[in-house]
Design an enzyme around this catalytic site. Structure first.
Site, PDB file in Angstrom:
ATOM      1  N   ASP A 370       0.799  -1.624   0.305  1.00 13.56           N
ATOM      2  CA  ASP A 370       0.339   0.102   0.240  1.00 13.56           C
ATOM      3  C   ASP A 370       0.806   1.097  -0.140  1.00 13.56           C
ATOM      4  OD1 ASP A 370      -2.329  -2.112   0.511  1.00 13.56           O
ATOM      5  OD2 ASP A 370      -3.006  -1.286   2.532  1.00 13.56           O
ATOM      6  N   ASP A 594      -8.000  -7.553   9.207  1.00  9.34           N
ATOM      7  CA  ASP A 594      -7.370  -6.104   8.594  1.00  9.34           C
ATOM      8  C   ASP A 594      -7.545  -5.224   9.522  1.00  9.34           C
ATOM      9  OD1 ASP A 594      -7.423  -7.484   5.931  1.00  9.34           O
ATOM     10  OD2 ASP A 594      -9.317  -7.151   5.661  1.00  9.34           O
TER      11      ASP A 594
HETATM   12  C1  BGC Z   1      -1.079  -5.612  10.013  1.00  7.73           C
HETATM   13  C2  BGC Z   1       0.347  -6.419  10.037  1.00  7.73           C
HETATM   14  C3  BGC Z   1      -0.546  -8.110  10.265  1.00  7.73           C
HETATM   15  C4  BGC Z   1      -0.180  -8.375   8.724  1.00  7.73           C
HETATM   16  C5  BGC Z   1      -0.887  -9.745   8.234  1.00  7.73           C
HETATM   17  C6  BGC Z   1      -1.701  -6.229   8.620  1.00  7.73           C
HETATM   18  O1  BGC Z   1      -2.685  -5.283   8.536  1.00  7.73           O
HETATM   19  O2  BGC Z   1      -1.390  -4.592   9.839  1.00  7.73           O
HETATM   20  O3  BGC Z   1       0.125  -6.550  11.437  1.00  7.73           O
HETATM   21  O4  BGC Z   1       0.563  -9.096   9.976  1.00  7.73           O
HETATM   22  O5  BGC Z   1      -1.812  -7.484   8.109  1.00  7.73           O
HETATM   23  O6  BGC Z   1      -2.251 -10.307   8.975  1.00  7.73           O
END
Ligand code: BGC
Length: 656
Positions: A370, A594
């Protein structure tokens, strides 16, 4: 004839491996020489043998006099290194610097022969002394009574570059002008590989892992003198060496993260997908060493080797000012903390990835989800402008951070960098498409990087964009109106991730990237199966009925991204599924949230983004629609059981 030293220790007692590697040789003097005629001259020979344990040794010294009987004697020699005698026996020992003397005791003053000895400490190399005297008379022959060291040369192997696991033929020639060569050792970076005690001296070094090696041969003569050859350098490339393969996923067993796997398997029916490979997210500095919440990077890589996996998928996700357009995945580094990103995050990761132990793994790194697209779409001049993204654009820390990560990680020959390319519901509009590709090219050439550090790009990471719509294409129209005018598509050029990824690949090449780049698509959560999945095209009443009736993607709005209701597991990870696509992968581990659906205090830097709140009525980014998020969600990255169960239920293709 040759011997692998570990299996056979041909010319010395069994000693611990470390002692063997560092030890001096046992030398047995053989040549006798008549000293210059003199009154009461001795004719002496000396044997010197050691039992060496790496930092110290016991020496046994045998003196034989075949000349005139000596009534009282003094043995003299010099150590070659920093050996320091701690105690001795059968003589009065004294040492001054490297010079050692041993004088007879009363009972052994008459020299025929004497056996004496001492204990000593040392560091470094423990080469045997090469010249001995008795009463000033040189023993053991050689000019001036010394011993001539042997000569040796290592024959350069036929090639200077090999492919792991390599077999490297080693050969050496050695000679001794005043005696015989008792052994030739073959060494790599100083470590003993094997010893050959008879000519032609050779050794076939097998199963050599990727890495750089400085090879030497060491000849040892019959007096224990050692000579090291000029070094020859050899490089062994890993599977992804400078000859990185075009598609690292082809034929490769991909690492299954045991931590994710255990959580998945603990859910009802979870075992149906628990053996699938998922991304390992290095989402903060502490994730490198591991935290109470999980394995560190080296533990994952070790586990991958234990699984006989050939490919590991890592997510590099810790930019300064991370997630500038949203709150759920804000990170630990503030907008200006690029130096910490480099020294505390990227450098340590690169150092671990470069360890020789991991040289045979293909290491896929997904670079900074992103980040770069936000600098195109969420900055001043855009309706979705976010001040935090303006800051990151102005300070250059996304571009320079990505460039630094690419350069550092790309310098590890078995790393495959894939830059995050957003998804069709973000980059698929004309305003965003080419500018994003161009910015990626800028980043790929920032901070000392070049585009050669980029192996490819990944679409749809952690998003829900459907892989392939089946009941309409972007070229369809209804009643003369293009589907691009529908509310859902809203002038986008793409209707799904596959067409987007293939077209974006072309754009990236146009923007300057190598024409052999490959794409990945995250299909972990874009299945959109279940009861609501359309079974035919929508009614052609108008473009909206047609698109909405036919689309698999059931989101309320294409801009919704957090814990989407009704989503399902998508295509299982697959290598080379379509033209230009290296693999379908599960980078966002299904079942990991998320973002939290309400504010949750935490020490991970994560904020509360209302796009994760099911009651939120939206903002310009999602056309002021409901968020479509599932309620009860934990912080991003934390296990969200209810979502996992829904993803399983709505899997498409369906689970067995
Ligand atoms: C989070 C991370 C996480 C990743 C995988 C992201 O949205 O910010 O901390 O490791 O997702 O689940």
């Amino acid at each position: 004839m040759l011997r692998k030293l570990l299996a056979h220790r041909p010319f010395r007692r069994l000693l611990p491996r470390t002692a063997l590697a560092a030890a001096a040789l046992t030398g047995f003097a053989s040549a006798l020489v008549v000293a210059a005629p003199a009154q009461a001259a001795v004719v002496c020979s000396v044997t010197y043998s050691v039992n060496d344990w790496g930092s110290g040794f016991t020496a046994s010294v045998g003196i034989t006099n075949t000349g005139d009987t000596a009534n009282g004697w003094t043995l003299g020699f010099r150590f070659a290194g920093n050996q320091t005698i701690t105690n001795g026996w059968n003589a009065n020992w004294s040492q001054s610097g490297q010079a050692v003397t041993a004088t007879n005791l009363d009972w052994n003053r008459t020299l025929g022969s004497a056996s004496i000895g001492f204990n000593a400490n040392y560091s470094g190399v423990n080469n045997a002394p090469t010249a001995f005297t008795v009463n000033g008379v040189a023993c053991n022959g050689g000019p001036g009574g010394g011993n001539n060291a042997p000569t040796v040369s290592l024959t350069p192997p036929p090639s200077s570059t090999y492919q792991a696991p390599a077999t490297i033929p080693l050969a050496a020639s050695a000679a001794d002008s005043d005696g015989t060569v008792s052994a030739v050792e073959f060494r790599s970076n100083g470590t003993l590989l094997a010893t050959d005690t008879s000519a032609p001296y050779s050794y076939s070094w097998t199963n050599v892992p990727a890495g750089g090696y400085s090879l030497t041969a060491v000849a040892v003569d019959d007096d224990g003198a050692r000579t090291t050859s000029t070094a020859v350098s050899v490089t062994v490339q890993g599977v992804g060496g400078p000859g990185r393969v075009d598609n690292p996923y082809l034929g490769a067993k991909v690492y299954v993260n045991p931590e994710w796997s255990a959580k998945a398997a603990a859910e009802p029916n979870g075992s149906k997908i628990a053996n699938q490979p998922t991304g390992v997210w290095l989402d903060r500095i502490a994730a490198i060493q591991g935290t109470d919440r999980g394995f560190g990077l080296a533990e994952h890589l070790d586990a991958a080797i234990a699984q006989n996996a050939q490919l590991v998928q890592l997510v590099i996700y810790n930019l300064p000012g991370r997630d500038c357009a949203a709150l759920a995945s804000n990170g630990e580094l503030g907008p200006t903390e690029l130096p910490r990103y480099k020294s505390e995050y990227i450098d340590p990761i690169a150092a671990i990835l470069a360890r020789p132990a991991y040289a045979n793994l293909r290491i896929v790194t997904v670079i900074e989800i992103d980040s770069l697209p936000n600098l195109i779409t969420n900055v001043s001049g855009r309706p979705t402008m976010t001040p935090e993204c303006d800051v990151m654009k102005a300070n250059g820390n996304y571009v320079n951070g990505v460039g630094y990560a690419l350069a550092k990680l790309g310098a590890v020959p078995n790393v495959y960098n894939y830059i995050d390319a957003g998804h069709h519901g973000w980059i698929g509009w004309d305003d965003n498409f080419a500018p994003t590709a161009n910015l990626m090219y800028t980043a790929a050439n920032a901070s000392g990087s070049t585009a050669a550090n980029v192996h490819g790009f990944i679409a749809n990471t952690a998003n829900y964009g459907v892989l392939k719509e089946q009941y309409y294409t972007i070229n369809d129209s209804v009643g003369g109106a293009s589907v691009r005018t529908s509310k859902w598509i809203d002038w986008n050029r793409y209707v799904d991730e596959l067409t987007f990824a293939q077209a974006f690949r072309q754009q990236l090449v146009t923007s300057g990237f190598n024409s052999n780049i490959g794409m990945l698509i995250d299909t972990g959560r874009n299945g959109w199966g279940g009861a609501q999945r359309p079974t035919g095209p929508g009614p052609q009443t108008n473009v909206d009925t047609y698109v909405n009736g036919g689309r698999f993607d059931r989101r309320i709005h294409l801009g919704n991204w957090c814990n989407q209701s009704n989503a399902g597991i998508g295509e299982r990870p697959t290598a080379a599924p379509a033209a230009g696509i290296d693999a379908y992968v599960w980078i966002k581990p299904p079942g990991e949230s998320d973002g939290s659906s309400e504010a949750i205090p935490n020490d991970e830097g994560k904020g509360f983004d209302r796009m994760c709140d099911p009651t939120y009525t939206g903002n310009p980014r999602n056309g002021n629609n409901m968020s479509g998020a599932l309620g009860g969600a934990p912080l991003s990255g934390h296990w969200f059981s209810a979502q996992f169960r829904q993803l399983l239920a709505n899997a498409y293709p369906p689970l067995p």
